[in-house]
Write a protein that holds these residues in place. Structure first.
Motif, PDB file in Angstrom:
ATOM      1  N   GLU A  73      28.962  29.997  -4.641  1.00 37.43           N
ATOM      2  CA  GLU A  73      28.849  30.326  -6.129  1.00 37.43           C
ATOM      3  C   GLU A  73      27.540  31.110  -6.362  1.00 37.43           C
ATOM      4  N   ASN A 103      34.589  15.493  -5.672  1.00 37.63           N
ATOM      5  CA  ASN A 103      33.572  16.273  -6.159  1.00 37.63           C
ATOM      6  C   ASN A 103      32.602  16.946  -5.059  1.00 37.63           C
ATOM      7  N   PRO A 104      32.594  18.401  -5.253  1.00 39.96           N
ATOM      8  CA  PRO A 104      31.949  18.984  -4.107  1.00 39.96           C
ATOM      9  C   PRO A 104      30.540  18.616  -4.124  1.00 39.96           C
ATOM     10  N   LYS A 105      29.601  18.698  -3.168  1.00 40.45           N
ATOM     11  CA  LYS A 105      28.465  18.895  -3.054  1.00 40.45           C
ATOM     12  C   LYS A 105      27.540  19.781  -2.462  1.00 40.45           C
ATOM     13  N   THR A 106      26.497  20.031  -2.720  1.00 40.29           N
ATOM     14  CA  THR A 106      25.665  21.459  -2.267  1.00 40.29           C
ATOM     15  C   THR A 106      25.427  21.169  -0.780  1.00 40.29           C
ATOM     16  N   THR A 107      25.794  22.223  -0.135  1.00 38.66           N
ATOM     17  CA  THR A 107      25.148  22.376   1.203  1.00 38.66           C
ATOM     18  C   THR A 107      24.347  23.572   1.710  1.00 38.66           C
ATOM     19  N   PRO A 136      20.637  19.663  -0.404  1.00 37.15           N
ATOM     20  CA  PRO A 136      21.911  19.736   0.190  1.00 37.15           C
ATOM     21  C   PRO A 136      22.229  19.016   1.377  1.00 37.15           C
ATOM     22  N   LEU A 156      21.419  19.728  -9.520  1.00 34.03           N
ATOM     23  CA  LEU A 156      21.865  20.033  -8.152  1.00 34.03           C
ATOM     24  C   LEU A 156      20.793  20.574  -7.441  1.00 34.03           C
ATOM     25  N   TYR A 203      29.003  25.045  -1.491  1.00 38.85           N
ATOM     26  CA  TYR A 203      29.283  23.583  -1.620  1.00 38.85           C
ATOM     27  C   TYR A 203      30.145  23.378  -0.562  1.00 38.85           C
ATOM     28  N   THR A 204      30.118  22.007  -0.243  1.00 38.98           N
ATOM     29  CA  THR A 204      31.244  21.174   0.532  1.00 38.98           C
ATOM     30  C   THR A 204      32.040  20.288  -0.095  1.00 38.98           C
ATOM     31  N   ASP A 205      33.073  19.994   0.080  1.00 38.03           N
ATOM     32  CA  ASP A 205      33.952  18.948  -0.746  1.00 38.03           C
ATOM     33  C   ASP A 205      33.801  17.758   0.253  1.00 38.03           C
TER      34      ASP A 205
END
Length: 399
Positions: free
Chosen positions: A35, A59-63, A25, A20, A52-54
Motif C-alpha cells: 500500500e 486481518n492482515p498485519k504489517t510486515t 511489523p 499500525l 502487509y502479510t495476512d
C-alpha cells in the motif's frame, strides 16, 4: 445532509494508520499486499509505503520489505503507462523532480527474499497546493468535527463535544459566546448558516431515539430559537436546507425517494423516486446537486449531477467525475465556481478543491474539517496539534 460520519471514517483511518506504524511489523511475514499513500507537507509530496502479510489470519498485519519500487504516471491508463521512478528501502520518501501543475498517479511493488509483488492499488496526488493566508483560531480537539461556517458573515459555529456547548464565534474579532447547551433530553448538532447567514440551523434529537429528527434555528438578530415545522408524516433521514432556508430536501426512513418540503407554503411532495444519500442545493435554490456512483465497468467513479427542481422528468446534467468512491462532504462555493470535497483517493484524509473553469485540482492533506467563508475563501482545520488538546484552523484564498 448527513456528512459527518464519512469524515469521521477518514479520521479513524488516519488514526488506524498511525497505530499500525507504531507497532513493530512482523519481520518474517511474507508480503501479501502493498500500500502507498501520498500527502502534501508544505511544498513537498511525501509517500509512505506499507507491506502487509495476512499470516494466515483474516486481518492482515504489517510486515517488512527488503526494497520497494515506486512507479509513477502523469496520466492513468491502468498500470500500462507507469514508469519506475525509485527503488528504495525506506518506508517514507520525498518525491523529487515532479513537474509543476501536474496530476500524478503512483503505485508500488514490494521485494522480499528475492520475491517481487504485483502492483499495489494506484493512488492519485497533484503537484499543486495552496498555502494558508492566516490562522483563524485554535479550538478544543473535541470540537473540530462539528464546525460550520457562514459565507456571508464572519462567523463559525461548533459543538464542543466535551462540554456540550454550542459556540458562536466571530473569526475576525475572536469573540465567542455559548448560545445553548445540551441536556439529558435534548442534544444539539450544528447544521449550518442560512438566510444570508442570519439563521444558524441546529438539529435536535432525543438521545434515546436519533431516527426522529427535529430542527431549530437560532436567529442572530433576535438571539431567539425558533422551531422548524416538518411535514406531519416525515421521518427525515438525509437532508439539505436551501440557502434561503425556505425549502428542505430530504429522504425518509419510511419512504423511498427524494422529497422537497416548502417551509413557507407547507407543501411536501415527492420529487424523485430513486434512492439518494448525498445532495446539496444550488445557491439560487433552483437546482439540486447529487453525488452518486456512476455505472462503469472498472474502478469505481463518483459523479456530481445537477437536477432542475422545476422539471423532475428532465435528465440530470453531469458536472464532474471523480476516480474514487470515497468522495464526500461536497460543498459548492457561493458563486458555484469551485467545489470542496473530502476524499481518501491518496490513502490520506485530504481536502480537494476543484475549479470548474480551469478543471484544476488542489490538494490539502491531513484535514479534519473545512467550509466556505466567502466566494473564494475557505477554512481548514488540520490534524496537526502542538499541545494535543487544541487544533489550529487556517484561512485559505483561491488564486
Amino acid at each position: 445532509m448527513k456528512k459527518i460520519p464519512l469524515l469521521i471514517v477518514f479520521i479513524v483511518a488516519l488514526l488506524t494508520n498511525a497505530c499500525l506504524k507504531k507497532h513493530d511489523p512482523e519481520p518474517n511475514g511474507e508480503i501479501s499486499s502493498m500500500e502507498v499513500s501520498a500527502k502534501r507537507v508544505n511544498d513537498d509530496v511525501i509517500v509512505d509505503i506499507v507491506a502487509y502479510t495476512d499470516n494466515g489470519q483474516v486481518n492482515p498485519k504489517t510486515t517488512t520489505f527488503d526494497a520497494a519500487e515506486i512507479w509513477i504516471a502523469e496520466d492513468v491508463k491502468g498500470y500500462a503507462n507507469m514508469e519506475l521512478a525509485y527503488t528504495t528501502t525506506q518506508t517514507s520518501l520525498k518525491l523529487e523532480n515532479l513537474k509543476p501543475d501536474k496530476d500524478y498517479y503512483v503505485a508500488v511493488k514490494g521485494i522480499k527474499n528475492g520475491k517481487k509483488t504485483g502492483f499495489s492499488k494506484y493512488i492519485m496526488f497533484v503537484n499543486r497546493s495552496l498555502k494558508p493566508t492566516s490562522t483563524l483560531f485554535e479550538m478544543p480537539a473535541s470540537a473540530v468535527y462539528y464546525i460550520k461556517s457562514s459565507s456571508t458573515r464572519p462567523y463559525v459555529a461548533y459543538l464542543d463535544n466535551t462540554t456540550g456547548e454550542v459556540i458562536l464565534q466571530n473569526w475576525q474579532d475572536k469573540s465567542k459566546k455559548v448560545i445553548v447547551k445540551n441536556t439529558d433530553t435534548k442534544v444539539y448538532q450544528v447544521r449550518g448558516f442560512y438566510a444570508e447567514g442570519s439563521r444558524l440551523f441546529l438539529e435536535t434529537s432525543n438521545p434515546y431515539n436519533h431516527s426522529e429528527r427535529a430542527f431549530e434555528y437560532y436567529d442572530l438578530a433576535t438571539k431567539k430559537f425558533v422551531a422548524v415545522e416538518l411535514p406531519a408524516r416525515a421521518r427525515v433521514w438525509n437532508y439539505a436546507f436551501s440557502a434561503d432556508a425556505s425549502k428542505l430536501a430530504y429522504t425518509d426512513y419510511s419512504r423511498q425517494g427524494l422529497y422537497i418540503y416548502d417551509m413557507t407554503t407547507k407543501e411536501d411532495k415527492k420529487y424523485l423516486s430513486d434512492s439518494f444519500y448525498s445532495f446539496e442545493w444550488s445557491a439560487d435554490g433552483k437546482n439540486i446537486y447529487l453525488i452518486r456512483n456512476k455505472a462503469f465497468m472498472g474502478p469505481p467513479i463518483a459523479e456530481i449531477v445537477k437536477y432542475d427542481i422545476t422539471n423532475a422528468a428532465q435528465e440530470p446534467t453531469p458536472l464532474f467525475e471523480w476516480r474514487d468512491e470515497t468522495m464526500a462532504w461536497v460543498m459548492l462555493s457561493p458563486k458555484e465556481e469551485y467545489i470542496l470535497f473530502a476524499s481518501y483517493i491518496s490513502n490520506s484524509p485530504d481536502l480537494w478543491i476543484f475549479e470548474f473553469k480551469t478543471k484544476k485540482f488542489w490538494q490539502i492533506s491531513g484535514i479534519i474539517n473545512f467550509g466556505w467563508l466567502s466566494d473564494k475563501e475557505f477554512f481548514v482545520t488540520t490534524g496537526e496539534s502542538e499541545s494535543g488538546t487544541t487544533y489550529k484552523t487556517y484561512k485559505y484564498t483561491m488564486p
